[in-house]
Design an enzyme around this catalytic site. Structure first.
Site, PDB file in Angstrom:
ATOM      1  N   ASP A   1      11.120  48.592 -27.264  1.00 27.00           N
ATOM      2  CA  ASP A   1      11.157  49.907 -26.533  1.00 27.00           C
ATOM      3  C   ASP A   1      12.024  51.043 -27.552  1.00 27.00           C
ATOM      4  O   ASP A   1      12.769  50.503 -28.425  1.00 27.00           O
ATOM      5  CB  ASP A   1      11.269  49.754 -25.087  1.00 27.00           C
ATOM      6  CG  ASP A   1      12.752  49.757 -24.703  1.00 27.00           C
ATOM      7  OD1 ASP A   1      13.303  49.740 -25.936  1.00 27.00           O
ATOM      8  OD2 ASP A   1      12.879  49.971 -23.653  1.00 27.00           O
ATOM      9  N   SER A   2      11.026  51.678 -27.428  1.00 21.64           N
ATOM     10  CA  SER A   2      12.826  53.442 -28.053  1.00 21.64           C
ATOM     11  C   SER A   2      12.923  53.728 -27.857  1.00 21.64           C
ATOM     12  O   SER A   2      14.506  54.588 -28.443  1.00 21.64           O
ATOM     13  CB  SER A   2      10.946  53.853 -28.598  1.00 21.64           C
ATOM     14  OG  SER A   2      10.815  55.160 -27.019  1.00 21.64           O
TER      15      SER A   2
ATOM     16  N   GLY B   1      13.178  55.942 -25.331  1.00 20.07           N
ATOM     17  CA  GLY B   1      13.177  56.255 -24.655  1.00 20.07           C
ATOM     18  C   GLY B   1      13.391  56.775 -23.399  1.00 20.07           C
ATOM     19  O   GLY B   1      13.797  57.477 -22.391  1.00 20.07           O
TER      20      GLY B   1
ATOM     21  N   ASP C   1       9.281  58.845 -27.456  1.00 23.76           N
ATOM     22  CA  ASP C   1       8.883  59.001 -26.946  1.00 23.76           C
ATOM     23  C   ASP C   1       9.342  60.592 -25.897  1.00 23.76           C
ATOM     24  O   ASP C   1       9.860  60.201 -25.467  1.00 23.76           O
ATOM     25  CB  ASP C   1       6.681  58.434 -26.346  1.00 23.76           C
ATOM     26  CG  ASP C   1       7.596  57.488 -25.000  1.00 23.76           C
ATOM     27  OD1 ASP C   1       8.718  56.859 -25.205  1.00 23.76           O
ATOM     28  OD2 ASP C   1       6.864  57.625 -24.226  1.00 23.76           O
TER      29      ASP C   1
ATOM     30  N   GLY D   1       4.003  56.386 -18.810  1.00 24.16           N
ATOM     31  CA  GLY D   1       4.453  56.771 -18.360  1.00 24.16           C
ATOM     32  C   GLY D   1       3.909  57.103 -16.638  1.00 24.16           C
ATOM     33  O   GLY D   1       3.514  57.961 -15.552  1.00 24.16           O
TER      34      GLY D   1
ATOM     35  N   ASP E   1       4.416  44.848 -19.099  1.00 21.68           N
ATOM     36  CA  ASP E   1       6.103  44.019 -18.961  1.00 21.68           C
ATOM     37  C   ASP E   1       5.789  44.908 -18.149  1.00 21.68           C
ATOM     38  O   ASP E   1       5.351  46.174 -17.109  1.00 21.68           O
ATOM     39  CB  ASP E   1       6.517  44.654 -20.406  1.00 21.68           C
ATOM     40  CG  ASP E   1       7.514  45.995 -20.140  1.00 21.68           C
ATOM     41  OD1 ASP E   1       8.262  46.170 -19.604  1.00 21.68           O
ATOM     42  OD2 ASP E   1       5.928  47.042 -20.320  1.00 21.68           O
TER      43      ASP E   1
ATOM     44  N   CYS F   1       8.820  24.238  -8.527  1.00 19.53           N
ATOM     45  CA  CYS F   1       8.328  24.289  -7.525  1.00 19.53           C
ATOM     46  C   CYS F   1       8.047  22.399  -8.076  1.00 19.53           C
ATOM     47  O   CYS F   1       7.753  21.831  -6.590  1.00 19.53           O
ATOM     48  CB  CYS F   1       6.982  24.613  -7.272  1.00 19.53           C
ATOM     49  SG  CYS F   1       6.975  26.400  -6.642  1.00 19.53           S
TER      50      CYS F   1
ATOM     51  N   HIS G   1      10.445  30.206 -11.706  1.00 16.60           N
ATOM     52  CA  HIS G   1       9.327  30.304 -10.773  1.00 16.60           C
ATOM     53  C   HIS G   1       8.634  32.047 -10.562  1.00 16.60           C
ATOM     54  O   HIS G   1       7.202  31.306 -10.896  1.00 16.60           O
ATOM     55  CB  HIS G   1       9.660  30.017  -9.077  1.00 16.60           C
ATOM     56  CG  HIS G   1       8.221  30.367  -7.945  1.00 16.60           C
ATOM     57  ND1 HIS G   1       7.082  29.892  -8.511  1.00 16.60           N
ATOM     58  CD2 HIS G   1       8.095  31.735  -7.714  1.00 16.60           C
ATOM     59  CE1 HIS G   1       6.018  29.804  -7.577  1.00 16.60           C
ATOM     60  NE2 HIS G   1       6.671  31.015  -7.126  1.00 16.60           N
TER      61      HIS G   1
END
Length: 379
Positions: free
Chosen positions: A94-95, A97, A148, A218, A268, A311, A337
């Site tokens: 990510d940036s 931001g 951003d 956002g 994500d 499991c 899990h």
């Protein structure tokens, strides 16, 4: 040719969802895909080998945190993030931001960038589009994100309009400052809060800059899910069909299905790993809080329909004991899990697209998961 490309495989006749392949310098992955978050160059409690075992294909790194610790210069010296953390698959950074904007009481925004205070020691720091590009170029991720402004939700219309226009100007500066377009793809981030016309304006302005991929930012910041779905559906029509589409910060099972239906390719979220650390597990039948007393002598696996390592080998009673005793192994087991559960869900979504039955799959999943009731259990 850009460092990252999108290959369209098919569109689901029933839902309109996309099945595709994203090609990167460190390998390809099918979409729709969920990306585990490795904030500080590690997916919390998981080794790279364990991530490969659960079929994680691409992971995230966090520019803000890695810049502050250990520092982008050290990671560059190590040969980049892939070598530093021993992960040979694709990485998205990510940036920075979002982190800066979440420090809302500690920051000052100007045209140049954002001045803010360190989240632990209070020292003054400055992040700009150029600085974010320099850090991400040093990290060497396959996919970089433009710097951003992430406006809060809700926010006044005029504030959001100013904000998206600044984000466009910053995006152009990011493209100019980006030093490695041959082996790192820079994605633009569409903003606009809950205003459809601003989402459209932001998308069109960024598409005109011709990024190799686009994200919707956002959202998933506390707004009701119907608002998020409405914004995704509206914004998607202005995004190129021949490039990857990334919906940032989304990781609840219902939202992954709903937003795949609305044409998104990549997702994500820290949700599966964060809730795992307090003993909350995603299962085929909905949320299971393994700390609850009723599981003290329950010798079943977390999810009887799951074939993950946890499991296959461990019971609810044992995992409850570990979590209650604050043993790290308990958190490892719940994390394995939850990530396996979401990655398997994405595999099921892709298969349903292949078979043109994603809406049917959604109904079946929601019914079993307990999401068709008036007030579904949420994460």
């Amino acid at each position: 040719m850009p460092a990252v490309t999108y290959e369209h495989i098919k569109t689901c006749k029933q839902s309109g969802a996309r099945l595709g392949i994203v090609h990167t310098p460190h390998g390809s992955f099918e979409t729709p895909m969920f990306m585990p978050v490795g904030t500080k160059a590690t997916v919390k409690t998981m080794s790279p080998e364990e991530l490969r075992n659960i079929e994680a294909k691409i992971i995230l790194g966090n520019t803000y945190h890695l810049w502050l610790q250990p520092g982008n210069d050290i990671i560059k010296h190590a040969g980049g993030l892939h070598k530093f953390m021993n992960w040979d698959g694709p990485i998205l950074t990510d940036s920075g931001g979002f982190q800066v904007f979440s420090l809302s009481n500690l920051r000052k925004i100007s045209e140049e960038g954002v001045e803010f205070r360190h989240h632990t020691n209070g020292s003054k720091l400055f992040l700009s589009p150029e600085k974010s590009m320099q850090i991400q170029n040093d990290l060497g991720s396959d996919i970089m994100m433009a710097f951003d402004e992430c406006p809060p939700m809700p926010a006044e219309y005029d504030y959001v309009k100013d904000s998206i226009e600044r984000t466009t100007r910053w995006a152009a500066r990011c493209l100019k400052a980006h030093q490695r377009p041959g082996d790192q793809a820079l994605f633009g981030i569409i903003q606009g809060g809950e205003y459809k016309d601003l989402r459209e304006q932001s998308a069109k302005e960024l598409v005109s800059l011709d990024f190799p991929g686009y994200a919707i930012g956002g959202l998933s910041v506390g707004e009701p899910k119907p608002v998020m779905y409405d914004m995704v559906e509206h914004t998607e029509q202005f995004m190129p069909k021949d490039k990857p589409r990334y919906l940032m910060g989304v990781g609840s099972p219902d939202a992954l299905i709903e937003c795949s239906i609305r044409g998104m390719d990549m997702f994500d979220c820290v949700l599966p790993t964060r809730i795992a650390r307090n003993g909350t597990c995603m299962t085929s039948n909905g949320r299971l809080v393994v700390k609850n007393a009723k599981y003290a002598d329950d010798l079943r696996p977390l999810d009887e329909q799951c074939d993950c390592y946890t499991c296959q080998h461990y019971t609810r009673a044992y995992i409850r004991h570990l979590v209650k005793a604050e043993e790290t192994f308990g958190i490892r087991l719940t994390t394995i899990h939850n990530l396996h559960f979401l990655l398997k869900l994405m595999e099921d979504i892709r298969q349903a697209i292949r078979e043109d039955r994603l809406l049917d799959f959604k109904d079946e999943f929601f019914e079993q998961y307990g999401l068709n009731v008036e007030n579904p259990k949420n994460f």
